[in-house]
Design a protein around this motif. Structure first.
Motif, PDB file in Angstrom:
ATOM      1  N   LYS A 148     -19.888 -17.298   0.355  1.00  0.00           N
ATOM      2  CA  LYS A 148     -21.187 -17.269   1.045  1.00  0.00           C
ATOM      3  C   LYS A 148     -21.226 -16.129   2.058  1.00  0.00           C
ATOM      4  N   ILE A 149     -20.161 -15.968   2.816  1.00  0.00           N
ATOM      5  CA  ILE A 149     -20.127 -14.902   3.824  1.00  0.00           C
ATOM      6  C   ILE A 149     -20.067 -13.534   3.153  1.00  0.00           C
ATOM      7  N   TYR A 150     -19.325 -13.422   2.054  1.00  0.00           N
ATOM      8  CA  TYR A 150     -19.283 -12.172   1.292  1.00  0.00           C
ATOM      9  C   TYR A 150     -20.710 -11.797   0.861  1.00  0.00           C
ATOM     10  N   SER A 151     -21.437 -12.758   0.287  1.00  0.00           N
ATOM     11  CA  SER A 151     -22.808 -12.492  -0.173  1.00  0.00           C
ATOM     12  C   SER A 151     -23.710 -12.078   0.980  1.00  0.00           C
ATOM     13  N   LEU A 152     -23.555 -12.750   2.108  1.00  0.00           N
ATOM     14  CA  LEU A 152     -24.340 -12.405   3.284  1.00  0.00           C
ATOM     15  C   LEU A 152     -24.086 -10.957   3.710  1.00  0.00           C
ATOM     16  N   MET A 153     -22.819 -10.579   3.769  1.00  0.00           N
ATOM     17  CA  MET A 153     -22.496  -9.197   4.167  1.00  0.00           C
ATOM     18  C   MET A 153     -22.982  -8.200   3.126  1.00  0.00           C
ATOM     19  N   GLU A 154     -22.794  -8.535   1.857  1.00  0.00           N
ATOM     20  CA  GLU A 154     -23.186  -7.615   0.788  1.00  0.00           C
ATOM     21  C   GLU A 154     -24.696  -7.380   0.758  1.00  0.00           C
ATOM     22  N   LYS A 155     -25.464  -8.428   0.999  1.00  0.00           N
ATOM     23  CA  LYS A 155     -26.926  -8.318   0.889  1.00  0.00           C
ATOM     24  C   LYS A 155     -27.601  -7.917   2.191  1.00  0.00           C
ATOM     25  N   ASP A 156     -26.936  -8.136   3.317  1.00  0.00           N
ATOM     26  CA  ASP A 156     -27.569  -7.878   4.600  1.00  0.00           C
ATOM     27  C   ASP A 156     -26.863  -6.779   5.396  1.00  0.00           C
ATOM     28  N   CYS A 157     -25.612  -7.006   5.746  1.00  0.00           N
ATOM     29  CA  CYS A 157     -24.886  -6.068   6.619  1.00  0.00           C
ATOM     30  C   CYS A 157     -24.593  -4.736   5.928  1.00  0.00           C
ATOM     31  N   TYR A 158     -24.146  -4.803   4.699  1.00  0.00           N
ATOM     32  CA  TYR A 158     -23.764  -3.591   3.963  1.00  0.00           C
ATOM     33  C   TYR A 158     -24.940  -2.617   3.811  1.00  0.00           C
ATOM     34  N   PRO A 159     -26.128  -3.069   3.360  1.00  0.00           N
ATOM     35  CA  PRO A 159     -27.254  -2.120   3.265  1.00  0.00           C
ATOM     36  C   PRO A 159     -27.640  -1.522   4.621  1.00  0.00           C
ATOM     37  N   ARG A 160     -27.577  -2.333   5.682  1.00  0.00           N
ATOM     38  CA  ARG A 160     -27.880  -1.797   7.014  1.00  0.00           C
ATOM     39  C   ARG A 160     -26.847  -0.757   7.418  1.00  0.00           C
ATOM     40  N   PHE A 161     -25.590  -1.018   7.087  1.00  0.00           N
ATOM     41  CA  PHE A 161     -24.526  -0.056   7.382  1.00  0.00           C
ATOM     42  C   PHE A 161     -24.790   1.258   6.658  1.00  0.00           C
ATOM     43  N   LEU A 162     -25.158   1.190   5.384  1.00  0.00           N
ATOM     44  CA  LEU A 162     -25.413   2.401   4.600  1.00  0.00           C
ATOM     45  C   LEU A 162     -26.561   3.237   5.184  1.00  0.00           C
ATOM     46  N   LYS A 163     -27.513   2.588   5.820  1.00  0.00           N
ATOM     47  CA  LYS A 163     -28.658   3.287   6.413  1.00  0.00           C
ATOM     48  C   LYS A 163     -28.390   3.746   7.844  1.00  0.00           C
ATOM     49  N   SER A 164     -27.294   3.307   8.418  1.00  0.00           N
ATOM     50  CA  SER A 164     -27.019   3.598   9.826  1.00  0.00           C
ATOM     51  C   SER A 164     -26.677   5.077  10.044  1.00  0.00           C
ATOM     52  N   VAL A 165     -26.919   5.529  11.242  1.00  0.00           N
ATOM     53  CA  VAL A 165     -26.591   6.899  11.637  1.00  0.00           C
ATOM     54  C   VAL A 165     -25.076   7.112  11.520  1.00  0.00           C
ATOM     55  N   ALA A 166     -24.302   6.121  11.927  1.00  0.00           N
ATOM     56  CA  ALA A 166     -22.838   6.235  11.872  1.00  0.00           C
ATOM     57  C   ALA A 166     -22.361   6.441  10.434  1.00  0.00           C
ATOM     58  N   CYS A 167     -22.955   5.722   9.509  1.00  0.00           N
ATOM     59  CA  CYS A 167     -22.570   5.856   8.099  1.00  0.00           C
ATOM     60  C   CYS A 167     -22.974   7.218   7.546  1.00  0.00           C
ATOM     61  N   GLN A 168     -24.151   7.668   7.892  1.00  0.00           N
ATOM     62  CA  GLN A 168     -24.606   8.971   7.407  1.00  0.00           C
ATOM     63  C   GLN A 168     -23.715  10.089   7.934  1.00  0.00           C
ATOM     64  N   GLU A 169     -23.310   9.975   9.185  1.00  0.00           N
ATOM     65  CA  GLU A 169     -22.406  10.970   9.773  1.00  0.00           C
ATOM     66  C   GLU A 169     -21.045  10.926   9.087  1.00  0.00           C
ATOM     67  N   LEU A 170     -20.555   9.730   8.843  1.00  0.00           N
ATOM     68  CA  LEU A 170     -19.279   9.566   8.151  1.00  0.00           C
ATOM     69  C   LEU A 170     -19.336  10.180   6.751  1.00  0.00           C
ATOM     70  N   SER A 171     -20.433   9.966   6.060  1.00  0.00           N
ATOM     71  CA  SER A 171     -20.614  10.539   4.716  1.00  0.00           C
ATOM     72  C   SER A 171     -20.580  12.069   4.764  1.00  0.00           C
ATOM     73  N   ARG A 172     -21.259  12.636   5.765  1.00  0.00           N
ATOM     74  CA  ARG A 172     -21.253  14.106   5.910  1.00  0.00           C
ATOM     75  C   ARG A 172     -19.849  14.616   6.163  1.00  0.00           C
ATOM     76  N   GLN A 173     -19.111  13.936   7.011  1.00  0.00           N
ATOM     77  CA  GLN A 173     -17.742  14.359   7.327  1.00  0.00           C
ATOM     78  C   GLN A 173     -16.859  14.308   6.088  1.00  0.00           C
ATOM     79  N   LEU A 174     -16.994  13.253   5.306  1.00  0.00           N
ATOM     80  CA  LEU A 174     -16.150  13.105   4.116  1.00  0.00           C
ATOM     81  C   LEU A 174     -16.546  14.075   3.016  1.00  0.00           C
ATOM     82  N   ALA A 175     -17.817  14.398   2.937  1.00  0.00           N
ATOM     83  CA  ALA A 175     -18.293  15.293   1.881  1.00  0.00           C
ATOM     84  C   ALA A 175     -18.031  16.751   2.187  1.00  0.00           C
ATOM     85  N   GLY A 176     -17.812  17.046   3.417  1.00  0.00           N
ATOM     86  CA  GLY A 176     -17.643  18.436   3.549  1.00  0.00           C
ATOM     87  C   GLY A 176     -17.218  19.092   4.719  1.00  0.00           C
TER      88      GLY A 176
END
Length: 176
Positions: A148-176
């Motif tokens: 249940k907690i896995y599903s909650l994180m996957e459907k709620d927390c994870y998408p918010r994380f992907l849209k976060s400024v911190a995640c976008q910055e991390l993606s830029r750092q890893l990509a290049g």
């Protein structure tokens, strides 16, 4: 007995120039191939390092990104979900059956009991089933709650994380 180049017959000079040219061409092709291989390897590393963006399960497998996700959850005051999930994962790998009751009680007291210090959001039925499972602790007694907690994180927390400024910055750092 070395003679200078000017004393070699012109046919030999032409042959030497031709060999040098071919060798240079082969070396250039090899270098370009190595450059291409290096670029391919770098692309593969970038793709692998960004695989966590494809699925929540991939994120959980990447320790560096998991720490970033945990920091994100802390900033949103919801890190108890991940802490519970990881505690359950650790619990399922417990080798000694004699250690299960104490570990199960610790998880229950920290995350499940009403007003627990890091209480996770579980429905009443899931709590009842989990409490019933704890009467005879085994490595699967938290499976429903963990799911249940896995599903909650996957459907709620994870998408918010992907849209976060911190995640976008991390993606830029890893990509290049």
């Amino acid at each position: 007995m070395c003679r200078g180049l000017e004393s070699l017959p012109s046919a030999c000079l032409e042959r030497a120039k031709e060999l040098k040219s071919r060798l240079g061409s082969l070396l250039h092709k090899k270098q370009m191939g190595l450059i291409g291989q290096k670029a391919d390897m770098q692309r593969q590393i970038v793709v692998a390092s960004l695989r966590w963006k494809e699925s929540f399960q991939e994120l959980l497998q990447d320790k560096q990104i998991l720490h970033a996700f945990q920091a994100f959850l802390m900033s949103e005051y919801s890190e108890e979900n991940l802490a519970f999930y990881l505690a359950c994962e650790d619990y399922t790998t417990t080798q000694s059956p004699s250690k299960l009751p104490a570990k199960a009680k610790k998880i229950y007291d920290e995350f499940i009991i009403c007003d627990a210090p890091r209480e996770v959001n579980l429905d009443h039925e899931t709590k009842i089933i989990t409490v019933k499972n704890l009467e005879n602790p085994n490595t699967s007694c938290f499976d429903l709650a963990r799911s249940k907690i896995y599903s909650l994180m996957e459907k709620d927390c994870y998408p918010r994380f992907l849209k976060s400024v911190a995640c976008q910055e991390l993606s830029r750092q890893l990509a290049g």
